[in-house]
Motif scaffolding. Structure first.
Motif, PDB file in Angstrom:
ATOM      1  N   VAL A 153      23.205  29.785  -5.740  1.00 57.29           N
ATOM      2  CA  VAL A 153      22.590  30.368  -6.935  1.00 57.29           C
ATOM      3  C   VAL A 153      21.176  30.875  -6.658  1.00 57.29           C
ATOM      4  O   VAL A 153      20.884  32.052  -6.898  1.00 57.29           O
ATOM      5  CB  VAL A 153      22.620  29.365  -8.095  1.00 57.29           C
ATOM      6  N   PRO A 154      20.243  30.042  -6.149  1.00 54.86           N
ATOM      7  CA  PRO A 154      18.905  30.582  -5.877  1.00 54.86           C
ATOM      8  C   PRO A 154      18.906  31.667  -4.813  1.00 54.86           C
ATOM      9  O   PRO A 154      18.172  32.657  -4.926  1.00 54.86           O
ATOM     10  CB  PRO A 154      18.105  29.349  -5.439  1.00 54.86           C
ATOM     11  N   VAL A 155      19.719  31.494  -3.765  1.00 57.57           N
ATOM     12  CA  VAL A 155      19.777  32.538  -2.727  1.00 57.57           C
ATOM     13  C   VAL A 155      20.335  33.837  -3.312  1.00 57.57           C
ATOM     14  O   VAL A 155      19.842  34.936  -3.019  1.00 57.57           O
ATOM     15  CB  VAL A 155      20.631  32.054  -1.536  1.00 57.57           C
ATOM     16  N   GLY A 156      21.350  33.722  -4.164  1.00 57.64           N
ATOM     17  CA  GLY A 156      21.902  34.913  -4.803  1.00 57.64           C
ATOM     18  C   GLY A 156      20.902  35.608  -5.707  1.00 57.64           C
ATOM     19  O   GLY A 156      20.863  36.846  -5.778  1.00 57.64           O
ATOM     20  N   LEU A 157      20.078  34.846  -6.423  1.00 55.67           N
ATOM     21  CA  LEU A 157      19.061  35.453  -7.274  1.00 55.67           C
ATOM     22  C   LEU A 157      18.041  36.236  -6.454  1.00 55.67           C
ATOM     23  O   LEU A 157      17.633  37.340  -6.837  1.00 55.67           O
ATOM     24  CB  LEU A 157      18.355  34.373  -8.094  1.00 55.67           C
ATOM     25  N   VAL A 158      17.626  35.669  -5.322  1.00 59.74           N
ATOM     26  CA  VAL A 158      16.701  36.399  -4.446  1.00 59.74           C
ATOM     27  C   VAL A 158      17.352  37.673  -3.934  1.00 59.74           C
ATOM     28  O   VAL A 158      16.721  38.741  -3.871  1.00 59.74           O
ATOM     29  CB  VAL A 158      16.269  35.496  -3.272  1.00 59.74           C
ATOM     30  N   MET A 159      18.637  37.582  -3.601  1.00 61.47           N
ATOM     31  CA  MET A 159      19.359  38.744  -3.101  1.00 61.47           C
ATOM     32  C   MET A 159      19.441  39.846  -4.143  1.00 61.47           C
ATOM     33  O   MET A 159      19.286  41.030  -3.842  1.00 61.47           O
ATOM     34  CB  MET A 159      20.774  38.305  -2.681  1.00 61.47           C
ATOM     35  N   VAL A 160      19.680  39.491  -5.382  1.00 67.63           N
ATOM     36  CA  VAL A 160      19.867  40.494  -6.423  1.00 67.63           C
ATOM     37  C   VAL A 160      18.543  41.021  -6.954  1.00 67.63           C
ATOM     38  O   VAL A 160      18.386  42.227  -7.183  1.00 67.63           O
ATOM     39  CB  VAL A 160      20.718  39.899  -7.569  1.00 67.63           C
ATOM     40  N   LEU A 161      17.563  40.137  -7.142  1.00 68.67           N
ATOM     41  CA  LEU A 161      16.336  40.513  -7.843  1.00 68.67           C
ATOM     42  C   LEU A 161      15.196  40.967  -6.941  1.00 68.67           C
ATOM     43  O   LEU A 161      14.227  41.566  -7.451  1.00 68.67           O
ATOM     44  CB  LEU A 161      15.847  39.329  -8.692  1.00 68.67           C
ATOM     45  N   PHE A 162      15.275  40.724  -5.631  1.00 65.04           N
ATOM     46  CA  PHE A 162      14.114  41.023  -4.789  1.00 65.04           C
ATOM     47  C   PHE A 162      14.437  41.799  -3.519  1.00 65.04           C
ATOM     48  O   PHE A 162      13.788  42.806  -3.225  1.00 65.04           O
ATOM     49  CB  PHE A 162      13.406  39.709  -4.418  1.00 65.04           C
ATOM     50  N   LEU A 163      15.427  41.351  -2.756  1.00 68.16           N
ATOM     51  CA  LEU A 163      15.620  41.893  -1.408  1.00 68.16           C
ATOM     52  C   LEU A 163      15.950  43.384  -1.368  1.00 68.16           C
ATOM     53  O   LEU A 163      15.391  44.101  -0.522  1.00 68.16           O
ATOM     54  CB  LEU A 163      16.708  41.099  -0.678  1.00 68.16           C
ATOM     55  N   PRO A 164      16.846  43.939  -2.218  1.00 69.19           N
ATOM     56  CA  PRO A 164      17.105  45.385  -2.117  1.00 69.19           C
ATOM     57  C   PRO A 164      15.854  46.221  -2.339  1.00 69.19           C
ATOM     58  O   PRO A 164      15.598  47.196  -1.608  1.00 69.19           O
ATOM     59  CB  PRO A 164      18.149  45.626  -3.215  1.00 69.19           C
ATOM     60  N   GLY A 165      15.055  45.847  -3.333  1.00 75.29           N
ATOM     61  CA  GLY A 165      13.820  46.591  -3.583  1.00 75.29           C
ATOM     62  C   GLY A 165      12.815  46.421  -2.465  1.00 75.29           C
ATOM     63  O   GLY A 165      12.130  47.378  -2.081  1.00 75.29           O
ATOM     64  N   TYR A 166      12.717  45.203  -1.909  1.00 79.23           N
ATOM     65  CA  TYR A 166      11.774  44.981  -0.802  1.00 79.23           C
ATOM     66  C   TYR A 166      12.171  45.800   0.415  1.00 79.23           C
ATOM     67  O   TYR A 166      11.311  46.391   1.085  1.00 79.23           O
ATOM     68  CB  TYR A 166      11.729  43.491  -0.441  1.00 79.23           C
ATOM     69  N   ALA A 167      13.474  45.840   0.724  1.00 78.80           N
ATOM     70  CA  ALA A 167      13.929  46.631   1.869  1.00 78.80           C
ATOM     71  C   ALA A 167      13.648  48.113   1.652  1.00 78.80           C
ATOM     72  O   ALA A 167      13.257  48.832   2.588  1.00 78.80           O
ATOM     73  CB  ALA A 167      15.422  46.401   2.092  1.00 78.80           C
ATOM     74  N   LEU A 168      13.829  48.601   0.422  1.00 74.69           N
ATOM     75  CA  LEU A 168      13.558  50.008   0.124  1.00 74.69           C
ATOM     76  C   LEU A 168      12.074  50.318   0.269  1.00 74.69           C
ATOM     77  O   LEU A 168      11.695  51.346   0.862  1.00 74.69           O
ATOM     78  CB  LEU A 168      14.047  50.331  -1.291  1.00 74.69           C
ATOM     79  N   ILE A 169      11.219  49.448  -0.248  1.00 74.47           N
ATOM     80  CA  ILE A 169       9.776  49.645  -0.107  1.00 74.47           C
ATOM     81  C   ILE A 169       9.364  49.587   1.360  1.00 74.47           C
ATOM     82  O   ILE A 169       8.524  50.374   1.831  1.00 74.47           O
ATOM     83  CB  ILE A 169       9.016  48.581  -0.928  1.00 74.47           C
ATOM     84  N   ALA A 170       9.956  48.664   2.127  1.00 73.38           N
ATOM     85  CA  ALA A 170       9.624  48.561   3.550  1.00 73.38           C
ATOM     86  C   ALA A 170      10.004  49.822   4.310  1.00 73.38           C
ATOM     87  O   ALA A 170       9.294  50.244   5.232  1.00 73.38           O
ATOM     88  CB  ALA A 170      10.334  47.346   4.155  1.00 73.38           C
TER      89      ALA A 170
END
Length: 304
Positions: A31-48
């Motif tokens: 659950v917490p790992v999935g939340l990070v995956m959905v709410l943060f990582l795609p946007g962070y990768a795009l910004i990077a």
């Protein structure tokens, strides 16, 4: 590869493992790992990938844009999946997000690699930890400052732990059972309320268990206070039972009551849920009477 990209890739792979591997998919950690995956990582990768220089954006801007872009990108990926054979389901969504994020992390690495080391963006993990350590051990730091720092760190850790606990162990909602009748087309209208004696009519009866436990149900169909059909179903939480029910009404007359009664756990003192239709039964026309069929009314009602 920079540490921030490595950690992001590790979180993506962890999400895949926690979703696709059966022993791991039952762990609360998903659950917490999935939340990070959905709410943060795609946007962070795009910004990077878009801003490889460290001077392009400051840290707060990167974090804020990472959350905002993730919230924008994830629904778009879901919309695209809706027009594919896989549809919007857990595994296709997680796999699509993982491919999207890994591709952008690779693009970010490709864009950072040609830059001089002093111009590349990187998250200063070691410097941040060192500064905290120096702050805690500096001679000029008062005991009160050290105490406040420890309290702040403990408060942050407690807040994160409480959030994870609330997400992993959600509070049970209201306990109830859905019981409904649909017309023969599967919609909440066009019920067969005008029928001819001896002709078959069809409705769709549905039960949905929201009791947070397995429940044994018994459904009775009664016409003019006579039991025409009895059927049982055992449903787990959130499980749905839906069946087309065909029946033949023989007694002509206006405004006759066709009842659908639902009982729970063999408690027949009173119906747990009840539904009814008022039907007008017209006399049979032609040769479709009941004289030669030899069937009783109960025998002519069935689950299809």
């Amino acid at each position: 590869m920079p540490a921030d990209l490595l950690i992001s890739a590790a979180l993506v792979l962890s999400t895949l493992a926690l979703t696709l591997v059966p022993p791991l998919s039952d762990l609360p950690l998903r659950v917490p790992v999935g939340l990070v995956m959905v709410l943060f990582l795609p946007g962070y990768a795009l910004i990077a990938a878009l801003f490889p220089h460290k001077d392009d954006l400051d840290g707060i801007e990167r974090v804020a844009l990472s959350f905002g872009l993730s919230i924008a990108v994830v629904p778009l990926i879901g919309l695209g999946l809706n027009y594919t054979p896989w549809g919007i389901r857990l595994v296709p969504v997680v796999v699509s997000l993982s491919i999207f994020t890994i591709a952008l992390l690779a693009a970010a690495q490709a864009r950072r690699a040609p830059l001089p080391a002093e111009e590349r963006f990187s998250v200063p993990f070691r410097q941040s930890l060192r500064s905290v350590k120096d702050e805690m051990t500096a001679d000029q730091t008062s005991r009160l400052d050290k105490l406040l720092t420890v309290v702040l760190v403990m408060a942050i850790l407690s807040s994160v732990s409480a959030l994870v606990y609330v997400i992993v162990t959600p509070k049970e909602g209201e306990k109830f059972t859905e019981f409904y009748i649909l017309g023969p087309g599967g919609m909440a209208y066009d019920y067969p309320t005008e029928v001819a004696s001896g002709e078959e009519s069809i409705v769709i009866v549905g039960i949905v268990n929201h009791e947070y436990r397995p429940v044994n149900y018994t459904m009775l169909v009664e016409f003019n206070n006579r039991t025409m059909l009895e059927t049982e179903a055992t449903l787990d939480h959130n499980e749905t039972w839906e069946r087309p029910t065909g029946y033949v009404l023989e007694d002509p007359g206006p405004d006759q009551k066709l009842e659908f009664l639902l009982y729970r756990e063999d408690n027949f003192t009173a119906p747990y849920r009840d539904l009814h239709l008022w039907v007008n039964v017209s006399p049979a026309t032609g040769s479709r009477g009941t004289g030669g069929s030899g069937e009783t009314l109960a025998e002519r009602l069935r689950l299809i």
